[in-house]
Design an enzyme around this catalytic site. Structure first.
Site, PDB file in Angstrom:
ATOM      1  N   HIS A 133       0.709  -1.265   0.112  1.00 48.98           N
ATOM      2  CA  HIS A 133      -0.080  -0.036   0.048  1.00 48.98           C
ATOM      3  C   HIS A 133       0.834   1.217   0.055  1.00 48.98           C
ATOM      4  O   HIS A 133       1.262   1.866   1.146  1.00 48.98           O
ATOM      5  CB  HIS A 133      -0.906   0.100   1.149  1.00 48.98           C
ATOM      6  CG  HIS A 133      -1.895   0.879   1.210  1.00 48.98           C
ATOM      7  ND1 HIS A 133      -3.060   0.895   1.513  1.00 48.98           N
ATOM      8  CD2 HIS A 133      -2.056   2.194   0.543  1.00 48.98           C
ATOM      9  CE1 HIS A 133      -3.936   2.072   1.604  1.00 48.98           C
ATOM     10  NE2 HIS A 133      -3.232   2.946   0.809  1.00 48.98           N
ATOM     11  N   ASN A 193      -4.917   6.770  -6.974  1.00 48.67           N
ATOM     12  CA  ASN A 193      -5.644   7.999  -6.781  1.00 48.67           C
ATOM     13  C   ASN A 193      -4.563   9.165  -7.360  1.00 48.67           C
ATOM     14  O   ASN A 193      -4.127   9.735  -6.544  1.00 48.67           O
ATOM     15  CB  ASN A 193      -6.035   8.563  -5.538  1.00 48.67           C
ATOM     16  CG  ASN A 193      -4.915   8.377  -4.260  1.00 48.67           C
ATOM     17  OD1 ASN A 193      -4.300   7.375  -4.269  1.00 48.67           O
ATOM     18  ND2 ASN A 193      -5.207   9.006  -3.293  1.00 48.67           N
ATOM     19  N   LYS A 250      -9.247  -0.799  -6.342  1.00 45.92           N
ATOM     20  CA  LYS A 250      -9.516  -0.181  -5.050  1.00 45.92           C
ATOM     21  C   LYS A 250     -10.860   0.823  -5.308  1.00 45.92           C
ATOM     22  O   LYS A 250     -11.204   1.309  -6.272  1.00 45.92           O
ATOM     23  CB  LYS A 250      -8.115   0.950  -4.837  1.00 45.92           C
ATOM     24  CG  LYS A 250      -8.433   1.789  -3.725  1.00 45.92           C
ATOM     25  CD  LYS A 250      -7.227   1.395  -2.566  1.00 45.92           C
ATOM     26  CE  LYS A 250      -7.634   2.474  -1.442  1.00 45.92           C
ATOM     27  NZ  LYS A 250      -6.427   2.909  -1.064  1.00 45.92           N
ATOM     28  N   HIS A 310     -11.073   1.330   0.904  1.00 47.51           N
ATOM     29  CA  HIS A 310     -10.949   2.103   2.010  1.00 47.51           C
ATOM     30  C   HIS A 310     -12.341   2.571   2.290  1.00 47.51           C
ATOM     31  O   HIS A 310     -13.222   3.129   1.931  1.00 47.51           O
ATOM     32  CB  HIS A 310     -10.460   3.648   1.295  1.00 47.51           C
ATOM     33  CG  HIS A 310     -10.162   4.758   2.344  1.00 47.51           C
ATOM     34  ND1 HIS A 310      -9.080   5.478   2.492  1.00 47.51           N
ATOM     35  CD2 HIS A 310     -10.915   5.084   3.401  1.00 47.51           C
ATOM     36  CE1 HIS A 310      -9.310   6.082   3.500  1.00 47.51           C
ATOM     37  NE2 HIS A 310     -10.327   6.219   4.290  1.00 47.51           N
ATOM     38  N   HIS A 340      -5.500  -0.554   5.427  1.00 47.82           N
ATOM     39  CA  HIS A 340      -5.558   0.364   6.733  1.00 47.82           C
ATOM     40  C   HIS A 340      -6.428   0.089   7.743  1.00 47.82           C
ATOM     41  O   HIS A 340      -7.042   0.968   8.028  1.00 47.82           O
ATOM     42  CB  HIS A 340      -5.187   1.855   6.181  1.00 47.82           C
ATOM     43  CG  HIS A 340      -6.139   2.475   5.375  1.00 47.82           C
ATOM     44  ND1 HIS A 340      -7.543   2.406   5.639  1.00 47.82           N
ATOM     45  CD2 HIS A 340      -5.937   3.232   4.302  1.00 47.82           C
ATOM     46  CE1 HIS A 340      -7.875   3.162   4.814  1.00 47.82           C
ATOM     47  NE2 HIS A 340      -7.040   3.781   3.592  1.00 47.82           N
ATOM     48  N   ASP A 395       0.615   2.612   3.626  1.00 49.81           N
ATOM     49  CA  ASP A 395      -0.196   3.360   3.356  1.00 49.81           C
ATOM     50  C   ASP A 395       0.829   4.857   3.329  1.00 49.81           C
ATOM     51  O   ASP A 395       0.589   5.898   3.343  1.00 49.81           O
ATOM     52  CB  ASP A 395      -1.430   4.077   4.202  1.00 49.81           C
ATOM     53  CG  ASP A 395      -2.305   4.804   3.597  1.00 49.81           C
ATOM     54  OD1 ASP A 395      -2.180   5.064   2.319  1.00 49.81           O
ATOM     55  OD2 ASP A 395      -3.420   5.073   4.027  1.00 49.81           O
ATOM     56  N   GLY A 404      -1.778  12.225   5.601  1.00 50.06           N
ATOM     57  CA  GLY A 404      -1.000  11.230   5.072  1.00 50.06           C
ATOM     58  C   GLY A 404       0.372  11.682   5.479  1.00 50.06           C
ATOM     59  O   GLY A 404       0.689  12.875   5.394  1.00 50.06           O
TER      60      GLY A 404
END
Ligand code: DOR
Ligand code: ZN
Length: 458
Positions: free
Chosen positions: A61, A95, A147, A182, A238, A311, A339
């Protein structure tokens, strides 16, 4: 015949055992695994001096931000950080700009990464309200899976509504690839965010309250319901709550192909840390209390949380709204982006836990190499020290101590909540299909990364 590369005089670690000896790699794959006496001669022979030889570690990830957000990170800097952190294969998130949402964009990312990546990589396609027809073409283009961002996140990608999910889950099942989600309920998230904002609570410490456990728990239960009905391979990224971990445990017990990952920050940090490192620790989902961390640890040790993944989500410090020590420079935590970096710090942080006796090194390679390879259907090409498997190795020095220094990380931007953390157990070599890509903490290889495609029926 001489092997291309021989690593000898080490401790070879697999999920089942640790033994003294080494490995030989030719044409990118393991050709001998055994005691020092059993190893062939090599064009290059390295005495690893009793260090541990692990199967190449996988971070399933990461957000390498390429294409479109390369002011934050790109495949060259991200993969350099990966190999410097002991990671030999990554799974990259979709993304980006434009999003990885169709077969063409899977190809675009493949070409970008092949030209820049020091490690091997796999590509995920994003699914939203209007691209269910792209699901099977993305599989044919080599995507490793899909995803969906049900929670609000960077890029503001829309998610499919429940009606569209009927089509989406059905097509994904047909593809035989896993779907990772997510899982955060946006309505619950909006309700609490508005409430906390209205109360004038703008300090970092309030971040967790905007996304309480129900936010994730409702999302996970909703998606397991869909996965069960459509027999979809579902992976919870996550996982941050005990409820999510328990639901995954129960789904596995019912025979479903439901898996989960969690990250070092959910295992080792607490919400109160946000008072110390401020926006540096702002992440979605948020860091939660010990009661959650305890269950996530239990899940990792007992097989219902499958893997560690970081992540890795770099941003500039300006976007983070703080300085390198976490001093908030914007009026409110809402103004600071969510993040932080993780790909380079995960292995030393987790090896430190191994050294503390929290788990064996054998179990660590299971949750950091074998299981990610299995979940993403790359096993046994990846995730195994086995004859014929890719010659990926992470060499670690379990006695080496250090302190995490943001200025020494190799990402393009280095926001990290781990600055100053003392570690014991450090990766000192990363080898990808026989290519030495990192030695003694420094990148030494070229862009030899290859895209990993799924091994179906694995
Ligand atoms: O905090 C986050 N940032 N959570 C995510 O899931 C995505 C990530 C990002 O892309 O920066
Ligand atoms: Zn992410």
């Amino acid at each position: 015949m001489k092997a291309d590369l021989v690593l000898k005089n080490g401790w070879v670690v697999t999920p089942q055992q640790t033994f003294k000896g080494g490995v030989a790699i030719s044409n990118g794959v393991f050709v001998t695994i055994g005691t020092n006496d059993s190893l062939p001669d090599g064009n290059r022979v390295i005495d690893v001096k009793e260090k541990h030889i692990l199967p190449g570690l996988i971070d399933a990830h990461v957000h390498f931000r390429d294409p479109g957000m390369t002011h934050k990170e790109d495949f060259a800097t991200g993969s350099t950080a990966a190999v410097c952190g002991g990671i030999t294969t990554i799974v990259d998130m979709p993304n980006v700009i434009p999003p990885t949402e169709n077969a063409e964009q899977v190809g675009v990312k493949k070409r970008i990464a092949e030209s820049k990546s020091l490690c091997d990589f796999a590509v995920l396609g994003v699914i939203h309200q209007t691209n269910s027809a792209d699901i099977l073409p993305m599989a044919r283009a080599g995507a490793i899976g899909y995803k969906i961002f049900f929670g609000e996140t960077i890029g503001n990608l829309p998610f499919p509504d429940d009606g569209m999910c009927i089509e989406v889950f059905s097509n994904i099942t047909e593809s035989k690839l896993p779907l990772c989600v997510h899982a955060e309920n946006r309505q619950i998230q909006h309700y609490w965010t508005n409430k906390i904002k209205a109360e004038g609570k703008s300090d970092p410490i309030y971040w967790e309250q905007t996304r309480p456990y129900l936010c994730e728990a409702e999302g996970v239960s909703h998606l397991i319901f869909f996965a069960e009905n459509f027999k979809t391979k579902l992976h919870i990224v996550h996982a941050s709550t005990k409820q999510a971990a328990w639901m995954v445990r129960d789904a596995k017990a019912r025979g479903l192909r439901v898996t989960a990952e969690t990250g070092p920050h959910y295992l080792l940090r607490e919400p109160s840390d946000m008072a110390k490192v401020g926006p540096l620790l702002k992440m979605n989902p948020p860091i939660r209390g010990k009661e959650h961390a305890d269950v996530l640890w239990d899940g990792l040790l007992n097989g219902y949380v499958d893997m560690i993944a970081t992540d890795h989500s770099p941003h500039t410090l300006e976007e983070k709204g703080c300085d390198i020590n976490g001093k908030m420079l914007k009026p409110a935590i809402w103004d600071c982006i969510s993040g932080f970096c993780g790909v380079e710090t995960s292995v030393p942080l987790m090896l430190t836990e191994v050294n503390k006796g929290r788990m064996t090194l054998n179990h660590y390679v299971k949750i950091a190499s074998e299981n990610p390879a299995k979940v993403w259907q790359m096993y046994p090409k990846k995730g195994a020290i086995a004859l014929g498997s890719d010659g990926d190795v992470t060499i670690v020095d379990m006695d080496k101590e250090g302190t995490i220094d943001p200025r020494k990380l190799h990402s393009k931007n280095v926001p990290t909540p781990w600055g100053g953390w003392k570690v014991k157990g450090i990766p000192i070599g990363s080898i990808v299909r026989g290519h030495i890509q990192m030695w003694d903490g420094e990148p030494v290889g070229k862009a030899i990364g290859q895209m990993q495609t799924p091994i179906l029926n694995a």
